[in-house]
Write an enzyme that holds these catalytic residues in place. Structure first.
Site, mmCIF file in Angstrom:
data_model
loop_
_atom_site.group_PDB
_atom_site.id
_atom_site.type_symbol
_atom_site.label_atom_id
_atom_site.label_comp_id
_atom_site.label_asym_id
_atom_site.label_seq_id
_atom_site.Cartn_x
_atom_site.Cartn_y
_atom_site.Cartn_z
ATOM 1 N N CYS A 128 -3.904 3.768 -0.439
ATOM 2 C CA CYS A 128 -5.294 3.340 -0.278
ATOM 3 C C CYS A 128 -5.891 3.879 1.038
ATOM 4 O O CYS A 128 -5.857 5.074 1.294
ATOM 5 C CB CYS A 128 -5.380 1.827 -0.380
ATOM 6 S SG CYS A 128 -7.059 1.203 -0.611
ATOM 7 N N ASP A 167 -6.368 2.721 -12.013
ATOM 8 C CA ASP A 167 -6.785 2.210 -10.703
ATOM 9 C C ASP A 167 -8.261 1.830 -10.772
ATOM 10 O O ASP A 167 -9.113 2.668 -11.057
ATOM 11 C CB ASP A 167 -6.557 3.302 -9.645
ATOM 12 C CG ASP A 167 -6.825 2.827 -8.228
ATOM 13 O OD1 ASP A 167 -7.400 1.736 -8.043
ATOM 14 O OD2 ASP A 167 -6.452 3.561 -7.290
ATOM 15 N N HIS A 199 -3.650 0.181 -9.144
ATOM 16 C CA HIS A 199 -3.765 0.636 -7.757
ATOM 17 C C HIS A 199 -2.516 0.327 -6.943
ATOM 18 O O HIS A 199 -2.035 1.167 -6.185
ATOM 19 C CB HIS A 199 -4.982 -0.035 -7.112
ATOM 20 C CG HIS A 199 -5.264 0.424 -5.717
ATOM 21 N ND1 HIS A 199 -5.771 1.666 -5.425
ATOM 22 C CD2 HIS A 199 -5.093 -0.194 -4.515
ATOM 23 C CE1 HIS A 199 -5.925 1.798 -4.112
ATOM 24 N NE2 HIS A 199 -5.509 0.682 -3.534
#
Length: 438
Positions: A252, A346, A380
């Protein structure tokens, strides 16, 4: 004599049909598989297997699946197919990766990685049990497993050197180990579970905080890459770290920083980017006086579901599609190697599109220094194997409920495959090949 014989035979029959539940190994690292087997059942009997654990905050997680015994009264999860419950089919570790929180939107996160394992309770019930009241329903048989986040001999060293804040994990034994900096997302604090597992597999791993931890600022106005350069130099100076380069494992916002480190820092020779962008998020990056601006966003495109879950990927997409090249990180300038890990479901960032754009950028510049692993159905939060899918959770610092995405079975498969590939990639590019001279 006849009575004694009958009682003896009855005792033998009872012993032969005594239900046993085994799990091997009973104590292991959390990323290691467990062989679960039930014996002594009636042939073709249907049973319910349940797993449960309580995290350090008192949150409860549980999973369950129905199985049918074979002709000799055994259920072996290596071969047996779940008939229903939290998953269907042959999934030897399904009871672990399908664990769900009783309190919704709770992420399973290990905080103390050194001193205590997660204790997983395995229980076997008769198939006529549908809803289990744990206070009053006794299982036919049960056992407890230990799932550790650090192997015996791993050491944990608090890092407070200059501006640096974090924890260094060192593998057991003498000698030098490949060095890795471990970076998580932009919500702050220090997350240690991945670094402790990397150390358990032979890496000197620095879990590095960069906001909202100890005396670090609770909110960043900018990302100072020189802080991460200090971390790289700190790691390379350590007598137990093998040079000349280090790796980065990142996800991320951490992957945005990891990508920038690979571009600007010659010390970084192997970079794992898990569901990261190829542009700067939210706040500027600064390195040696140069300011790099974030990609503008479209906040009006924030999607909020009927359950109040926020889906962020759309706020970047409109501007990403129209942005000029100056907003994308110049990945072609990096000298090291990249491993892109993409969850195609995601919901936080369109990382499939970001990775495609980044790899095309490399290809246009004649670079072949990358590998792309793209997983349909993965969300994610791709974590080490057998971790439960967290498809949504609450971010307390932002008072937000965030949708991360993912489907349980493909997400579990992605975690198991990618973890092995991450370690192979890091070893390949961080451990020098010694060639013999004849």
């Amino acid at each position: 004599v006849v009575l004694k014989t009958l009682l003896k035979n009855r005792s033998k029959c009872h012993t032969a049909t005594m239900i046993q539940l085994t799990a091997t190994p009973a104590s292991a690292l959390v990323d290691e598989p467990v062989h679960i087997r039930a014996t002594g059942l009636t042939p073709f009997q249907i049973v319910l297997l349940q797993a449960s654990l309580e995290d350090e905050m008192g949150n409860l997680f549980h999973s369950q699946a129905y199985y049918r015994a074979n002709e000799v009264g055994e259920v072996d999860l290596e071969h047996a197919s779940s008939l229903g419950g939290d998953y269907v089919g042959v999934h030897p570790m399904g009871l672990f990766w399908s664990l769900k929180p009783e309190k919704i939107l709770t992420r399973l996160l290990k905080r103390d990685v050194m001193n205590s394992p997660f204790q997983v309770q395995l229980k076997l019930y008769n198939s006529n049990v549908i809803l289990i009241d744990n206070a009053s329903t006794a299982p036919n048989v049960s056992l407890t497993l230990e799932r550790w986040y650090a192997a015996p001999g791993v050491t944990r060293i608090q890092v407070r050197e200059g501006r640096l804040r974090g924890v260094l994990f060192l593998p057991p034994g003498d000698g030098c180990f490949p060095g890795v900096i471990d970076l998580f997302g932009g919500f702050g604090g220090l997350t240690e579970f991945r670094a402790s597992l990397l150390a358990s597999h032979g890496f000197a791993a620095l879990a590095l905080a960069y906001r909202d931890y100890e005396d670090l600022p609770s909110k960043l106005e900018k990302v100072d890459l020189e802080y991460f350069e200090e971390a790289a130099n700190f790691l390379l100076r350590h007598p137990k770290v093998l040079g000349p380069g280090i790796g980065v494992v990142s996800i991320c916002k951490g992957a945005e920083i990891g990508l920038s480190m690979a571009i600007h820092l010659k010390q970084v020779t192997a970079t794992v980017l898990i569901n990261g962008p190829n542009f700067i998020l939210e706040i500027p990056q600064v390195y040696r006086g140069q300011i790099h601006q974030p990609l503008p966003i479209s906040p009006q495109l924030l999607s909020i579901s009927a359950l109040g879950l926020s889906e962020f990927q759309h706020i970047f997409e409109a501007t990403r599609a129209k942005a000029n090249q100056t907003f994308f990180l110049p990945i072609e300038k990096a000298q090291g190697h990249f491993l892109f890990i993409v969850g195609e479901d995601d919901k936080n960032i369109n990382t499939k599109a970001c990775a495609k754009q980044a790899t095309e950028q490399l290809r246009r510049n004649g670079k072949k220094n990358w590998t792309l692993l793209s997983y349909p159905g993965a969300g994610h939060l791709i974590e080490p194997p057998y971790s439960p899918l967290c498809c949504a959770s609450q971010i307390s610092s932002l008072h937000l409920l965030v949708l991360w995405g993912g489907e349980v079975i493909p997400h579990a498969a992605a975690q198991e495959h990618s973890w092995k590939e991450i370690q192979k990639f890091l070893r390949k590019h961080l451990i020098p090949v010694v060639t013999s001279r004849l």
